[in-house]
Every structure is written in C-alpha cells, then in structure tokens.
Design a protein around this motif. Structure first.
Motif, PDB file in Angstrom:
ATOM      1  N   ASP A 127       0.803  -1.219   0.000  1.00  0.00           N
ATOM      2  CA  ASP A 127       0.000   0.000   0.000  1.00  0.00           C
ATOM      3  C   ASP A 127       0.836   1.270   0.000  1.00  0.00           C
ATOM      4  OD1 ASP A 127      -2.061  -1.757   0.170  1.00  0.00           O
ATOM      5  OD2 ASP A 127      -2.617  -1.294   2.227  1.00  0.00           O
ATOM      6  N   GLU A 128       1.949   1.254   0.742  1.00  0.00           N
ATOM      7  CA  GLU A 128       2.701   2.497   0.930  1.00  0.00           C
ATOM      8  C   GLU A 128       3.602   2.844  -0.251  1.00  0.00           C
ATOM      9  OE1 GLU A 128       5.052  -0.771   3.151  1.00  0.00           O
ATOM     10  OE2 GLU A 128       2.963  -0.234   2.707  1.00  0.00           O
ATOM     11  N   TYR A 129       3.593   2.008  -1.299  1.00  0.00           N
ATOM     12  CA  TYR A 129       4.433   2.249  -2.472  1.00  0.00           C
ATOM     13  C   TYR A 129       3.617   2.793  -3.643  1.00  0.00           C
ATOM     14  CZ  TYR A 129       8.342  -0.217  -0.298  1.00  0.00           C
ATOM     15  OH  TYR A 129       9.371  -0.583   0.538  1.00  0.00           O
ATOM     16  N   GLU A 130       4.312   3.487  -4.530  1.00  0.00           N
ATOM     17  CA  GLU A 130       3.712   3.984  -5.765  1.00  0.00           C
ATOM     18  C   GLU A 130       4.548   3.518  -6.945  1.00  0.00           C
ATOM     19  OE1 GLU A 130       3.198   8.172  -5.717  1.00  0.00           O
ATOM     20  OE2 GLU A 130       1.773   8.171  -4.033  1.00  0.00           O
ATOM     21  N   LEU A 131       3.881   3.264  -8.048  1.00  0.00           N
ATOM     22  CA  LEU A 131       4.566   2.780  -9.245  1.00  0.00           C
ATOM     23  C   LEU A 131       5.447   3.877  -9.831  1.00  0.00           C
ATOM     24  CD1 LEU A 131       4.894   0.490 -11.341  1.00  0.00           C
ATOM     25  CD2 LEU A 131       2.976   1.533 -12.595  1.00  0.00           C
ATOM     26  N   THR A 132       6.722   3.541 -10.044  1.00  0.00           N
ATOM     27  CA  THR A 132       7.665   4.461 -10.676  1.00  0.00           C
ATOM     28  C   THR A 132       7.796   4.165 -12.167  1.00  0.00           C
ATOM     29  OG1 THR A 132       8.932   4.715  -8.630  1.00  0.00           O
ATOM     30  CG2 THR A 132      10.056   5.295 -10.682  1.00  0.00           C
ATOM     31  N   TRP A 152      -9.968  -4.513  -5.697  1.00  0.00           N
ATOM     32  CA  TRP A 152      -8.965  -5.569  -5.741  1.00  0.00           C
ATOM     33  C   TRP A 152      -9.139  -6.396  -7.006  1.00  0.00           C
ATOM     34  CZ3 TRP A 152      -9.202  -8.089  -0.178  1.00  0.00           C
ATOM     35  CH2 TRP A 152      -8.651  -7.199   0.751  1.00  0.00           C
ATOM     36  N   THR A 153      -8.105  -7.165  -7.333  1.00  0.00           N
ATOM     37  CA  THR A 153      -8.223  -8.124  -8.419  1.00  0.00           C
ATOM     38  C   THR A 153      -8.997  -9.340  -7.918  1.00  0.00           C
ATOM     39  OG1 THR A 153      -6.167  -9.270  -7.840  1.00  0.00           O
ATOM     40  CG2 THR A 153      -5.991  -7.395  -9.356  1.00  0.00           C
ATOM     41  N   GLU A 190       5.061  -1.572 -21.368  1.00  0.00           N
ATOM     42  CA  GLU A 190       3.818  -0.922 -20.933  1.00  0.00           C
ATOM     43  C   GLU A 190       2.794  -1.994 -20.560  1.00  0.00           C
ATOM     44  OE1 GLU A 190       1.372   2.385 -20.128  1.00  0.00           O
ATOM     45  OE2 GLU A 190       3.483   2.327 -20.734  1.00  0.00           O
ATOM     46  N   PRO A 191       2.247  -1.927 -19.350  1.00  0.00           N
ATOM     47  CA  PRO A 191       1.266  -2.944 -18.933  1.00  0.00           C
ATOM     48  C   PRO A 191       0.054  -2.963 -19.857  1.00  0.00           C
ATOM     49  CG  PRO A 191       2.038  -1.672 -17.050  1.00  0.00           C
ATOM     50  CD  PRO A 191       2.535  -0.957 -18.270  1.00  0.00           C
ATOM     51  N   ASP A 192      -0.513  -4.143 -20.046  1.00  0.00           N
ATOM     52  CA  ASP A 192      -1.735  -4.270 -20.841  1.00  0.00           C
ATOM     53  C   ASP A 192      -2.951  -3.816 -20.059  1.00  0.00           C
ATOM     54  OD1 ASP A 192      -0.291  -5.493 -22.987  1.00  0.00           O
ATOM     55  OD2 ASP A 192      -0.310  -7.370 -21.868  1.00  0.00           O
ATOM     56  N   ASP A 193      -2.829  -3.846 -18.745  1.00  0.00           N
ATOM     57  CA  ASP A 193      -3.927  -3.422 -17.878  1.00  0.00           C
ATOM     58  C   ASP A 193      -3.320  -2.971 -16.560  1.00  0.00           C
ATOM     59  OD1 ASP A 193      -6.412  -2.902 -16.889  1.00  0.00           O
ATOM     60  OD2 ASP A 193      -7.025  -4.997 -16.651  1.00  0.00           O
ATOM     61  N   GLN A 194      -4.006  -2.083 -15.871  1.00  0.00           N
ATOM     62  CA  GLN A 194      -3.503  -1.598 -14.588  1.00  0.00           C
ATOM     63  C   GLN A 194      -4.670  -1.356 -13.658  1.00  0.00           C
ATOM     64  OE1 GLN A 194      -0.524   1.450 -14.897  1.00  0.00           O
ATOM     65  NE2 GLN A 194      -0.573   1.971 -12.728  1.00  0.00           N
ATOM     66  N   ARG A 195      -4.539  -1.882 -12.436  1.00  0.00           N
ATOM     67  CA  ARG A 195      -5.554  -1.678 -11.408  1.00  0.00           C
ATOM     68  C   ARG A 195      -4.883  -1.070 -10.194  1.00  0.00           C
ATOM     69  NH1 ARG A 195      -8.094  -7.780 -11.930  1.00  0.00           N
ATOM     70  NH2 ARG A 195      -8.568  -7.682 -14.156  1.00  0.00           N
ATOM     71  N   ASP A 196      -5.618  -0.975  -9.111  1.00  0.00           N
ATOM     72  CA  ASP A 196      -5.076  -0.401  -7.891  1.00  0.00           C
ATOM     73  C   ASP A 196      -3.866  -1.201  -7.418  1.00  0.00           C
ATOM     74  OD1 ASP A 196      -4.889   1.186  -5.594  1.00  0.00           O
ATOM     75  OD2 ASP A 196      -6.054  -0.277  -4.433  1.00  0.00           O
TER      76      ASP A 196
END
Length: 344
Positions: A177-182, A309-310, A187-193
C-alpha cells in the motif's frame, strides 16, 4: 479435463518461472521449457494466472492458478476427483512442485547474484463463478529475495527476465500500500489499484523485461512515523473487531435469504467502526470489516468492487480467512456469498 492436470501443473510452473535471463528452451533432463503453450494444451487450462505480490523486504508471495471451465459433466467430475485427491494428500502434490521451485529459485539467485529462497508451499482447489463456472487449482509459495531493494525502491523482474506467456496466461504484479509505481516495462496491458497486468495474447517479454519499479517516496520503509501510524491504525481496527465480535450479533438468516447489494444506511453504522477501505488496515481486516458493514453477508464480487482488488487477490484473502474459520462461504445461484460465522 482429467487427472493429468495435476501432473503437469508442477511442470508448467517449473518451466514458467526460470529466472536465468531469457527463458531456457530446455533443461538437463531434456524437458522442453520454452513452449509453455504446448504444455498448457495438455493441462487443458482455459486460463493461467501468475500473481506476484511484492513485499517491502523484497520478497514476494507467488500464487499460480490454473482455471478450467466446468462446462460439461466430464470436466466437472474430473475436477471433483482432483479436489478429493488434493484434500486427502496435499503433500503428494507439493513435493515435486517444491523441488522444481527450489531449483528455479536457485537458478534465479545465481543469475542475479542475489540470495533467494522459496518456502511456505501450499496447494488448494476452489470453484469460482463469474458467469461460467471454473475449477481452480492454486499453488502458492513465498519467494524470499525476489525483488532488489535499493533505498526506498523495490526493483522486480530480473528473476523472471524473458518470461514466456502464452495466449491464455497473464502475469499480475502488485505492491504494498505504501508504495507507488515508478516505472513498468513493457507498458502494462492493464492496470488496477497497485497492480500491473500483462496478457500473453498481447505482450512478449524481451531481454530486460518484465521490470517493475515502485517507490515508497520516504513514506513506507525507513519512516518511523509512517510505521507507527500504520501499527496504531491496525491495532485500533483489531481491537474494534474483537470487541464487536465478543459482544455478539444477530443470527444470520437462512442461506437462501437475499444478499444485500449495498451497505446499510450510514446512520445505522457504529460511529467508531474503522473504514474497511482504509489501506492502512490489513487485507483480512478490510474484508471482515466490509462484511460487518454489510450486516455479515455479501457477495464475493462486492469485495472486488468495494476494495478495488483483483479477483485473484480477493480469492486468496477470502480463502485464508475461510481456512482460519473467520468467515464462511456458500453458493447462491451463480454467485459466491460470504458470511460471518455464527457465534456459538
């Protein structure tokens, strides 16, 4: 589908996550590992999901799921037989899996020059219904040292560089939770939380891929204040949970009763109840608190929608809670319904 699904689940996993640079096309015993799709054809899996949950210490919780559609009597009977076999003797299914993964992790360790180890192997089965009904064979394990920790960053992917995904396979990488995507490559095909997803039907990994870099930005690892806030929040949530459970609640209605599609009105909730959508709570606390918010009964899909969530993550958390007897589940039509156990 038949019993060969079990024999080849381990083979597929061992062939899938070899981390020695680009995936090898063969092994010492002559087994071809370059063609995952050919092996999956034998497994009769309609969908394969590789779920990698990064941890703040650089380890990862791996879940490998084989989804088989139960669309006729033969496939249903075969899966029921498989369920019974795994329940009766799970160790028989884990022995080869653990042996192969130990070899895979050691190869990845040699390639990355990073200490690694695999443990906490588990196998289970489950039925899922998202329209069609599926039988799921689920292997999970803990991979220590999977990601490289550099300051406040987690760098993952070098252990599975060049991973081959066939058209029916997807790779999901999530982070705390405490991290963010850098950054993520490709490139991802899909992105969720807090999750990036690649589908084999859309992406081919090349040298240096996949790569996922996430950063705590000085808020997560190494920040005492953030840790103390998290601990305090979780402690309050846990204290509330035990207090509310010990005080008792109304008996659950019959399983055929209507499942609420939305939570009760706000003025009916207890003022001191923590918000289940608070990311500082543990995954288990979030689900249990959400169940309380829905008066002790809700559809499993509601967890996916409410907590963003997934499906794989939701299934994993729910399975763990069910094994600990903290919640119960049953089928209502084509839906999986979750409920809090009755207090004796």
């Amino acid at each position: 589908m038949n019993f060969r699904i079990v024999c080849l689940v381990v083979l597929v996993v061992g062939a899938t996550v070899v981390g020695t640079g680009p995936i090898a096309t063969g092994t010492d015993d002559g087994v071809e590992t370059g063609s995952l799709s050919a092996q999956l054809d034998e497994v009769d899996a309609d969908d394969v999901r590789l779920d990698v949950a990064l941890q703040s210490d650089g380890s990862a919780e791996w879940t490998v799921e084989f989804w088989v559609q139960l669309d006729d009597e033969e496939s249903t009977a075969a899966f029921e037989s498989l369920e019974a076999e795994i329940e009766e003797d799970p160790d028989a299914f884990l022995e080869e899996f653990a042996t192969r993964m130990d070899g895979t992790v050691q190869a990845a360790s040699d390639a990355t020059d990073r200490e690694m180890a695999a443990d906490e192997f588990q196998v289970s089965t489950q039925r899922q219904s998202f329209g069609p009904e599926y039988g799921v064979v689920r292997y999970s394990f803990h991979w220590d040292g999977f990601a490289d920790v550099e300051g406040d960053e987690l760098r993952a992917g070098d252990a599975i560089e060049g991973l081959y995904l066939d058209d029916g396979t997807q790779l999901l990488v999530s982070w705390p939770d405490e991290y963010e995507l850098t950054s993520a490559a490709p490139e991802p095909d899909d992105q969720r939380d807090r999750t990036v997803i690649w589908h084999g039907s859309e992406t081919d990994f090349v040298t240096g891929e996949p790569r996922v870099v996430v950063s705590s930005g000085g808020v997560g690892i190494g920040t005492t204040a953030g840790v103390l806030v998290a601990i305090a929040s979780i402690g309050l949530g846990t204290a509330w949970w035990y207090r509310s459970r010990s005080s008792g609640r109304a008996d659950s209605s019959d399983e055929s009763a209507e499942v609420p599609s939305s939570p009760p009105e706000e003025d009916e909730r207890r003022d001191e109840r923590p918000n289940p959508r608070d990311d500082l709570l543990s995954n288990e606390e979030q689900v249990l608190l959400l169940l309380e918010e829905y008066d002790g009964r809700m559809k499993q899909q509601t967890v996916v929608e409410e907590l963003e969530w997934t499906d794989a993550k939701t299934s994993k958390v729910v399975s763990g809670l069910r094994e600990e007897d903290k919640l119960e589940s049953f089928r209502l039509g084509r839906e999986n319904v979750l409920s809090l156990p009755d207090d004796e």
